[in-house]
Design a protein around this motif. Structure first.
Motif: not given
Length: 284
Positions: A172-201
């Motif tokens: 999703m991030m490579r498709a339309h959130v970031y313009g440069d696919r190379e900026r979507v690093t594994p660390d960034l994806v992990r950080a975003k995934h952690a946001i989604t895992r919050q209670r009641n997310g």
């Protein structure tokens, strides 16, 4: 940067709104986008770029953020009331109000309800239509059912986990959130995934994705938010915006109701290119 908590009552529920405060000078209110992976942290670097000029207040939206989420009704009325309450508790006045993505319509509506609260408005990659209504408008009858399924006990959590896995977030991030696919690093994806895992997310995601948080029902209604009675409005149109979202931004630019500048990036230029966005804010 300092942390601040603002207590508000929304739809009969008392909630605590976490905010970041930084900088000196005229006040600026910065509203992050609404999305599955959004939090006030996504505009932290933009705030850091603006602290030379402004004292920045950055809240989380109710039902979103890298924290346990409130269980309150998630609908446009709640979000309009949230900004009313925020402006009552922290009235500014604000030299500038900045809104990313879906926050744009809510900020513009708040500026109309509160004349004099903002000296000017900046809308960064503004959107008014959620992902499913944008991608599949012909399937609108299904969207409430999808929302109810994701909100349901047990099966809803399972559906949510499948659709917010790290590989899905990365695509999703490579498709339309970031313009440069190379900026979507594994660390960034992990950080975003952690946001989604919050209670009641899942509740905020279900509401946003299905269009339940769309501030208006149509392009005409979105354009109708603008015009006489507002402070000056600057729109920052990212060069790599997806076709359909970009068309809505172009329609706003063509209306003559706002000033428009181009910035790099896709739907999250404030996070991907904060220095460029800050420079555009100063230039506009």
């Amino acid at each position: 940067m300092a942390a601040r908590t603002i207590g508000l009552t929304l739809a009969g529920h008392r909630i605590e709104v976490p905010c970041d405060v930084s900088g000196q000078g005229p006040d600026a209110l910065i509203l992050p986008a609404l999305s599955t992976i959004s939090s006030r942290g996504e505009v932290a670097e933009l705030a850091n770029e603006l602290v030379r000029d402004h004292r920045c207040l950055v809240p989380d939206w109710p039902g979103f953020g890298a924290r346990t989420r409130e269980r309150i009704p998630l609908n446009p009325s709640t979000f309009h009331a949230f900004l009313d309450g925020l402006l009552a508790a922290a009235p500014g006045p604000y030299a500038v109000g900045i809104a990313a993505g879906h926050a744009a319509g809510y900020l513009v509506a708040a500026a109309r309800r509160h004349p004099g609260a903002f000296g000017r408005l900046v809308l960064v990659a503004p959107t008014w239509r959620g992902p499913l209504p944008t991608a599949m408008p012909q399937r609108a009858a299904w969207f409430p059912r999808i929302r109810r399924a994701v909100e349901a006990p047990l099966i809803g959590e399972a559906l949510y986990r499948i659709n917010i896995s790290p590989p899905v977030i990365g695509r999703m991030m490579r498709a339309h959130v970031y313009g440069d696919r190379e900026r979507v690093t594994p660390d960034l994806v992990r950080a975003k995934h952690a946001i989604t895992r919050q209670r009641n997310g899942r509740f905020g995601t279900a509401a946003f994705v299905t269009g339940g948080l769309d501030p208006v029902p149509s392009r005409e209604a979105f354009l109708g938010l603008f015009g006489e009675g507002l402070p000056p409005v600057l729109m920052l149109r990212p060069e790599g915006a997806p076709r359909r979202s970009g068309a809505e931004m172009d329609a706003l630019a063509a209306s003559g109701l706002v000033t428009s500048l181009r910035v790099p990036g896709a739907l999250s230029p404030h996070e991907e290119h904060p220095a460029a966005v800050a420079a555009a804010i100063r230039a506009g």
